[in-house]
Design an enzyme around this catalytic site. Structure first.
Site, short mmCIF file in Angstrom:
data_model
loop_
_atom_site.label_atom_id
_atom_site.label_comp_id
_atom_site.label_asym_id
_atom_site.label_seq_id
_atom_site.Cartn_x
_atom_site.Cartn_y
_atom_site.Cartn_z
N LYS A 114 -10.12 3.93 8.62
CA LYS A 114 -11.18 3.64 7.47
C LYS A 114 -12.76 4.10 8.54
CE LYS A 114 -8.61 0.61 4.55
NZ LYS A 114 -8.65 -0.77 3.92
N CYS A 138 -3.62 -11.85 -0.61
CA CYS A 138 -2.69 -11.93 0.57
C CYS A 138 -3.39 -11.57 1.96
CB CYS A 138 -1.70 -10.70 0.60
SG CYS A 138 -2.34 -8.99 0.87
N CYS A 151 -8.13 -6.70 1.68
CA CYS A 151 -8.96 -5.62 0.94
C CYS A 151 -10.15 -5.89 0.64
CB CYS A 151 -8.00 -5.37 -0.11
SG CYS A 151 -6.44 -4.57 -0.02
N CYS A 160 -10.18 -9.07 -4.35
CA CYS A 160 -9.24 -8.02 -4.48
C CYS A 160 -8.42 -8.00 -5.92
CB CYS A 160 -8.35 -7.91 -3.35
SG CYS A 160 -7.11 -9.42 -3.33
N LYS A 205 -3.31 3.21 8.49
CA LYS A 205 -4.49 3.89 7.82
C LYS A 205 -5.72 3.77 8.73
CE LYS A 205 -4.19 -0.19 5.51
NZ LYS A 205 -4.24 -1.47 4.59
N ARG A 250 -6.52 5.93 -6.91
CA ARG A 250 -7.78 5.72 -6.14
C ARG A 250 -8.25 7.07 -6.09
NH1 ARG A 250 -6.66 2.50 -1.27
NH2 ARG A 250 -6.31 0.80 -2.89
N CYS A 288 -0.56 -5.85 -7.64
CA CYS A 288 -0.43 -5.61 -6.42
C CYS A 288 1.07 -6.24 -5.82
CB CYS A 288 -1.43 -6.24 -5.72
SG CYS A 288 -1.33 -6.14 -3.88
N ARG A 322 -9.29 7.56 5.14
CA ARG A 322 -9.55 7.31 3.84
C ARG A 322 -10.94 7.36 3.26
NH1 ARG A 322 -5.51 2.16 2.46
NH2 ARG A 322 -3.71 3.07 3.49
#
Length: 1552
Positions: free
Chosen positions: A1188, A1452, A1456, A1407, A1186, A1047, A1413, A1116
């Protein structure tokens, strides 16, 4: 069942009859079609049924019934297998299907065939060879409604017995007759019928099981089945003969091993005889003189089966029929008065119609008091029996033959009747032939009048046509079909070569006087291509002559024609000159110019192609493939193979399908390529271009697995990936011309090749070059495959453990685990460690690695398994479970065992689904108990919903194991090290270095270590494996197909055209040929193998991008609204996103050390100059989770500002410039299904901050999270939980204290939507912007849509920039007016200007999910488009086609694609099952709520369609779908994350 072994005693026969009656015959079923009646009989009377179908994905009228019986495991009457279920071989009609009959019938297995008549003519050679075997072929005549009986007459002399039925009851009875007759005579029987003639028949009862058994004569059946022996190949005359040995009619006496009562044994015993080979021209089966007994008595050779024998056998069968049912049958049937003087003999589909008309004749009708003759036993033709049937009073007979393809002046039946009448006694004086056309009830009387008027005349006309010569509409065969998906490759040909391509045998081509079947054949196509080449050669001569001697009005054509003639054979140069030549000729206008222009297409050198299927691979000598290769002509063959990988094992091994690629390479003069459009589009293009340029024959093999027209592209993709990845369909190119260039002939484009190809390469000296040039492939090239690999691996693993345990004296304990996510594996390993500490001889291994044959030898065994899917075993437990679940040999009486299961009770909220909770563990416990095992302790069940999760149940279970093994109270046990956490990994990583370099250099595996997998996320890459091929690779003993996702870090999603081209290059050369535009406005690459990971990273940095901190526990990629209508304002806001991104970057130099070194491992710093080796912002453990950040520019919330840890809402001042931002904190999407401690959350308002302080405010929020976030529980580590735990005010005060400033009060703002605006827009500077619709962000080429190529071509000439949107779409920005025409032309050429999609599709997002994934539980990106397609009809019906309804899907609950903010969302729960959420805010401001759990597609559609209709009828003005669902009471509004789980639309599972 003693009848299985030679002789049937009465009790066994009764058992068989009882079994048959109970399973199929006594269910009061009604048979409605002749195909159903025939299919039942064939199923009962055969070991093997060859079911010939239009395609493998399309059932025939027979196969649907056969498959139903087999699926129910209905037993047949003659099958010798344990379950008595016959084998169904499904074969396509165009792949020489009768080849599949030879192997089973020669091995003593009774074989029948169900087919339409369109395969018979092409199978004549096989029919002659099979005639002397007891094969039964049931033939449904085609075309439907008006069949052609010439197919039957054309094969009448092939040696078979032919029986005809004309009604539904007759179809059943004649099917029984055919099988009984085949057994008695030992010869092949063809039973044919017209299904349309039975269309009005009433349903009939099932066959009489007892009568059927008696007619078959199971004694003879068993003798034939016991007679299998080796036979010669199908291409040699094996000389089989069938002899007649008389025996009393009726049931033969039960004498063991008696040879005197079985005709079929007369043939079968000779097959197995070792005394000599059979010769068809001899009565004896030995080439030696007749054998002499000890008494010197010469045994007479038995006579061959004759026509009279056949008649005797069939008459005997019909006699038994009449006695049991009262139904009477004869070789020829007479209907009419015994005094009739005239009669008609009907050989066609309308016999019943003629009979009814004759019966209803009025006294004054010309056809009154006449008779009707039909043939029940068509072959052998018994003229004497015909004469016995016809009354002596008959003087004139009209013969009516339904023959569409007439090859002789006199019809075959007419000749039969004439011969019989003239050679026998009787009163028949005149026989007149007629051609029978299509007759209807409305025209029958007119037809009869014409027939009998002609018959009564003094000089009747022969071959008079009666009825219409064409059938009713729809009366056609399925002889030629082209699956829709197969157009993919021909579309690529069109795209590559345009009007230069010529496909000689394309379906739909118009060839006057040529049938479509012939026109589509390779022979015809090859001939037409040769003619096409000759035509062009003549044209080139005409051009040369015209250039030298022609008289043109102007001078320019002469020079241009001469120039063209010199390059006529060079496709590129000839094409370049062609337009100029044509223009000059059109200007000239002379007669010679007009003559040349009449063939102006020939000025371009055509790319000549033959397109065929894998049907050509069954007989290379006769298919045309050999002819093309042997000719050496410059002709290209595109051969499409459609056998799905998952059905490869079901293919008939005896069918001798050849590898056309190997065959062509062995010729040495041909270009050969093996391609798969759903694996590598680029390689297909390259292969086709090289084939076109090659001077000589070319063969391009194209893989396109095909089950049926219902196949989705997803199905084809998954089948292709399995085939390519595992070497079943290797991608390669073979170019003999490369040898002249000093290059290898062979280029391997996929990583694996199959053994046959490897063996060929071993014979070719280029293999060494290949392995030297591509050392990474060397191991794969030399591998052999098979089940032995896994068996050896299991055995070696077990033996290695045993060696390690030698010398230990404790009790043995084997621990087996099955785990998908690693939890069960961790438990098993920890249990093993504790066992060893207690002195036990402990083995820990995956269930799939355990040799099941050792199970009964174990003393103590513990099994630990998690639960996958719908109560299924994890992947590494399935082989073990499959091996034991139905095992009948296991005896575990001496084995002590216990089972522990990991599950989630709330995962199955519906009562009917509760059985799936911990089902694998319960199944293991049950099976081990059934095998006699003794429990060490009761089954233990770990539940994620317990207070301590699975540990609650585990803590109760483990002590019982130690107690049972007598090691519960061991002193001096060592302290166990704490489990390794992400925090430990980060702390020990030396600022994100870990052992990444060592892992990259390890060529023994495609993976890296678990710790490094966590660390590489900080560098912008995740390790993944292709889940589409995971099972298949395991079955072949291979590690998963590991690859990496990369990414990029691209603040604000702004890219230059040059960067776009560079990203495109990376995806093509180093990835899987696609790019993903993510929901975080950046590029993502998939399928990057480990060896290409570092080159890809370096290439990204060369483009002045980076990947550092694109993932991991850091800040990120920073997002920013695209705002195409206000470019200057967007530039100001975007600059802030860049500032924030740079400010919060990690400072470690590890990224440069690992990825940006040159060949000598010297640093190459391109994108930055990091020199520090410490982290002033992050510290050695970075953030808890994470982080964001996003920026939204009102009124567009196209970045979902409420969904991020920090959401910045841009505020414009009165002067139109950026003033600052409202700051939201604590949004986040991640959650865990049914874990109410986890939930999505929207950001809470902190206040306003000015532009120049925004990056500092973001830093301080991040630092408070760094110091206060939960580092012990990663599921509770996001900022949203920190704020909820502290409270908004406390958290704000901590940020302000660290910052030293206070947030100002929030400024007013308003959002209108969170979707993109598609199409053209103008900004304040007059520049244009176009928003492309990129479904789910996937940039790729397909045969229908060359999106990737089109965007690349645009990037080559674009002078502005690209903006990636947060909804996964793309904006072509800053296009000047003078550049608009060029842009629009390119967009139109590549179909990129199309934004005419439904509002729901335009507002959707998904996603990646499967196949890459590792967290995905269900499909997402590959499935959402299909689901929307199934809803769009409903949307249109209710006037909602253009209505924007935000629908999102994820595989899931990690979120995302930010599903929790969508108006309707589907979140994967298990494969094919989703939780459905409703009520999200259209502006992205409100979370949705669970409406239904674990629903599948049919339930989704059943819910959505009525709900959409209700929305269309009841909505208020401008009311959005999410708001409507709340107002209408469909769902309760979610006020915030902490009430996300309250008042859901479906009651969740409660403990009982």
């Amino acid at each position: 069942m003693s009848f299985l072994f030679g002789k049937a005693d009465s009790s066994a026969a009764a058992t068989a009859a009882s079994k048959l009656e109970s399973d199929m015959a006594t269910q009061n079923i009604q048979i409605r079609t002749p195909e159903e009646a025939v299919a039942r009989i064939a199923y009962l009377a055969s070991d093997v049924i060859v079911s010939i179908q239009p395609s493998l994905g399309q059932d025939s009228a027979f196969s649907s019934h056969l498959k139903r019986y087999a699926a129910r495991k209905d037993p047949g009457l003659v099958v010798r297998t344990e379950d008595s279920v016959p084998e169904i071989l499904s074969i396509r009609h165009n792949v020489d299907p009768l080849l599949s009959v030879f192997a089973p019938i020669r091995s003593g297995r009774l074989t029948s065939v169900t087919t339409t008549s369109n395969i018979l003519l092409a199978s004549i050679a096989h029919l002659y060879k099979l005639a002397n075997y007891p094969v039964v072929i049931h033939v449904s005549l085609y075309p439907a409604n008006f069949p052609d009986y010439s197919v039957i007459t054309a094969i009448r002399n092939s040696g078979w017995t032919f029986i005809q039925s004309e009604s539904l009851q007759e179809a059943q009875d004649m099917a029984v007759t055919a099988h009984a007759l085949a057994i008695r005579s030992g010869k092949g029987v063809i039973h044919f019928f017209d299904p349309s003639s039975c269309s009005h028949d009433k349903p009939i009862a099932a066959e009489d099981a007892v009568l059927f058994r008696e007619l078959l004569n199971l004694d003879n059946v068993r003798r034939y089945q016991a007679s299998s022996g080796s036979e010669s190949g199908i291409y040699a005359d094996d000389g089989r003969v069938v002899v007649a040995l008389d025996y009393p009619e009726g049931r033969p006496s039960a004498v063991p091993n008696s040879l005197a009562d079985s005709t079929v044994l007369g043939a079968a015993s000779k097959v197995a005889s070792s005394e000599g080979s059979e010769k068809s021209s001899q009565l004896s089966n030995s080439s030696a003189p007749p054998s002499v007994s000890s008494a010197t008595t010469i045994e007479a050779a038995p006579p061959l089966v004759t026509s009279e024998d056949i008649h005797k056998y069939v008459t005997s069968i019909w006699t038994q029929f009449k006695a049991a049912t009262g139904r009477s049958y004869n070789a020829f049937e007479w209907s009419g008065p015994a005094t009739a003087e005239k009669a008609i003999f009907v050989f066609g589909s309308d016999a019943g119609l003629f009979a009814e008309a004759l019966d209803a004749a009025k006294p004054d009708d010309i056809y009154a008091k006449t008779g009707l003759i039909t043939a029940r036993l068509y072959r052998p033709w018994l003229g004497s029996k015909l004469l016995e049937t016809i009354p002596n009073s008959v003087k004139r007979i009209a013969v009516l033959e339904q023959i569409s393809r007439k090859t002789t002046k006199w019809g075959p039946l007419l000749i039969d009747v004439l011969t019989s009448v003239k050679s026998g006694f009787g009163g028949v004086e005149t026989v007149v032939g007629h051609q029978l056309g299509n007759i209807t009830p409305d025209t029958i009387h007119q037809a009869l009048r014409g027939i009998f008027q002609n018959l009564a005349s003094e000089k009747p006309l022969q071959n008079l046509e009666v009825g219409k010569t064409s059938g009713p509409p729809g009366a056609q065969s399925y002889a030629l079909e082209q699956p829709k998906l197969e157009t993919a490759y021909t579309k690529i040909l069109d795209q590559l070569f345009g009007n230069r391509v010529y496909i000689a045998n394309a379906l739909g081509s118009k060839n006057a006087g040529i049938s479509p079947t012939i026109a589509a054949s390779p022979e015809f196509g090859f001939g037409s291509l040769l003619a096409r080449k000759e035509h062009r050669q003549r044209f080139v001569k005409e051009v040369k002559q015209a250039a030298s001697t022609g008289s043109f009005i102007t001078e320019s054509p002469v020079n241009w024609l001469a120039k063209w003639a010199a390059s006529a054979e060079d496709a590129k140069k000839a094409g370049e000159i062609a337009d100029d030549v044509i223009a000059r000729l059109e200007t000239d206008g002379s007669s010679i110019a007009r003559n040349l222009l009449s063939s102006k297409g020939l000025f371009r050198k055509e790319s000549l192609w033959l397109v065929g299927s894998d049907a050509w691979a069954y007989d290379l000598g006769n298919s045309g493939v050999h002819h093309v290769l042997a000719s050496g002509e410059n002709v290209n063959m595109l051969i499409i193979d459609s056998t799905p990988y998952s059905e490869r094992a079901a293919a008939d091994a005896e069918r001798r399908k050849k590898d056309i690629g190997l065959y062509a390479m062995n010729f040495g003069n041909a270009y050969v390529a093996s391609t798969a459009v759903y694996s590598s589009y680029t390689q297909v293009l390259q292969a086709m271009l090289e084939a076109d340029q090659f001077e000589g024959p070319s063969v391009v093999l194209a893989y396109l697995p095909y089950f049926g027209e219902q196949d989705s592209p997803l199905t084809v993709l998954q089948e292709t990936k399995k085939a390519v990845d595992l070497g079943y369909w290797p991608l390669y190119r073979w170019n003999p011309e490369n040898e002249d260039k000093g290059e290898p002939n062979f280029s391997l484009d996929s990583e694996r090749v199959k053994n046959e190809l490897k063996e060929f390469l071993d014979r070719d000296n280029k293999l060494t070059q290949l392995m030297r040039r591509e050392p990474v492939f060397a191991a794969s090239l030399s591998q052999d495959f098979g089940t032995e690999v896994r068996a050896q691996q299991k055995r070696k693993a077990r033996d290695a453990y045993n060696q390690l345990l030698e010398g230990l004296f404790g009790a043995p304990l084997t621990i087996l685990f099955a785990s998908d996510n690693g939890n069960a594996q961790s438990l098993a390993k920890r249990l093993g460690t504790r066992g060893r500490a207690r002195g036990l001889k402990t083995i820990v291994m995956a269930m799939e690695d355990y040799p099941v044959e050792d199970l009964s030898k174990e003393e103590n065994i513990v099994l630990i398994t998690s639960t996958a899917g719908q109560g299924e075993f994890p992947q590494n437990g399935k082989p073990f479970w499959d091996a034991i679940k139905d095992n009948t040999d296991l005896d575990l009486a001496s084995v002590n065992y216990s089972v522990f299961g990991l599950g989630d009770k709330h995962y199955w909220p519906r009562k009917e689904d509760r059985v799936y909770y911990n089902k694998p563990a319960k199944d293991l416990d049950r099976v081990f108990a059934n095998f006699g095992g003794k429990q060490l302790s009761e089954i233990g069940l770990g539940d994620d919903q317990d207070p301590d999760g699975l540990q609650t149940g585990y803590a109760l279970w483990e002590p019982k194991i130690w107690q049972a093994l007598g090691v519960a109270n061991v002193e001096g046990l060592p302290e166990e090290p704490a489990p390794l956490t992400n925090e430990d990994i980060k702390l020990a990583s030396n600022y994100l270095r870990g052992t990444i370099v060592e892992g990259l250099n390890d060529t023994t595996t495609g993976a890296i270590s678990a710790s490094d997998q966590q660390l590489t996320k900080f560098h912008g890459t995740y390790m993944q494996d292709d889940r589409d091929v995971r099972d298949e690779r395991k079955a072949q003993g291979l590690e998963p197909a590991y690859s990496f996702m990369i990414r990029c870090r691209l603040p604000g999603g702004v890219s230059t055209p040059q960067q776009w081209i560079q990203m495109d290059d990376i995806s093509t050369s180093l990835g899987n040929e696609t790019m993903k535009l993510t929901t975080r406005q950046t590029f993502q690459f998939h399928g990057v193998v480990k060896g290409k990971l570092k080159p890809a990273m370096r290439a990204i940095n060369r483009s002045l991008m980076t990947t550092i901190a694109a993932c991991g526990d850091v800040n990120r990629n920073v997002m920013c609204s695209c705002l195409p209508t206000q470019s200057e304002y967007h530039q100001q806001v975007w600059a802030c996103s860049k500032t924030i991104s740079d400010h919060l970057l990690p400072s470690t130099t590890a990224y440069h050390e690992i990825w940006l070194t040159d060949e000598d491992n010297k640093k190459t710093q391109v994108a930055g100059n990091a020199v520090q080796d410490f982290e002033p912002l992050y510290g050695p453990t970075y953030l808890p989770r994470k982080f964001k950040i996003t920026i939204a520019i009102p009124p567009h919330n196209d970045t979902d500002v409420y969904a991020h840890d920090v959401g910045l809402i841009a505020i414009k001042g009165d002067d139109g410039q950026l003033e600052g931002f409202n700051v939201l904190a604590g949004g986040g999407m991640g959650a865990t299904h049914n874990n109410k401690k986890t939930y999505p959350q929207t950001g809470r308002m902190m206040g306003f901050v000015k532009t120049d302080e925004v990056h500092i405010a973001c830093e301080k929020i991040m630092l408070v999270q760094r110091d206060n976030g939960d580092r012990k529980n990663r599921k509770h580590a996001r900022l949203k939980y920190t704020i909820d735990d502290l409270g908004v005010d406390v958290f704000r005060s901590k940020v302000e204290a660290l910052w030293g400033k206070l947030f100002e009060p929030e400024r007013p703002f308003h959002f209108k939507s969170n979707v993109d605006t598609f199409g053209w827009q103008k900004d304040e500077n007059g520049l244009s912007h176009f928003t492309f619709f990129i479904e789910n962000g996937r940039i790729e080429n397909t045969a229908d849509f060359q999106m990737k190529t089109g965007l690349r071509e645009i990037a080559k000439v674009h002078k502005g920039e690209f903006r990636l949107t947060g909804n996964q779409h793309l904006i072509l920005s800053n296009v000047a007016d003078e550049d608009l025409p060029q842009m629009k032309e390119l967009m139109k050429k590549y179909k990129l200007d199309n934004v005419q999609f439904s509002g729901m599709r335009l507002s959707s997002s998904a996603c990646v999910a499967f196949p890459t994934c590792g967290l995905a539980m269900a499909e997402s990106e590959r499935y959402l488009p299909e689901l929307i397609t199934k809803l769009e009809g409903c949307l249109e019906e209710n006037g909602l086609g253009k209505e924007s309804i935000v629908m999102r899907m994820t595989g899931c609950p990690n979120g995302c694609a930010r599903p929790w903010l969508a108006e309707v969302a589907f979140v994967g729960k298990a494969y094919g099952a989703y939780n459905m959420y409703l009520g999200g805010g259209y502006h992205g401001q409100r979370l949705n709520k669970l409406y239904r759990a674990s629903i599948k597609e049919d339930e989704i559609l059943a819910i959505m369609k009525p709900l959409l209709k209700r929305y269309s009828l009841e909505r208020e003005e401008d009311e959005h779908f999410g708001d409507f669902c709340i107002r209408a009471g469909v769902i309760v509004a979610t006020k915030g994350g902490q009430d996300f789980h309250d008042n859901t639309g479906e009651e969740e599972f409660e403990d009982e």
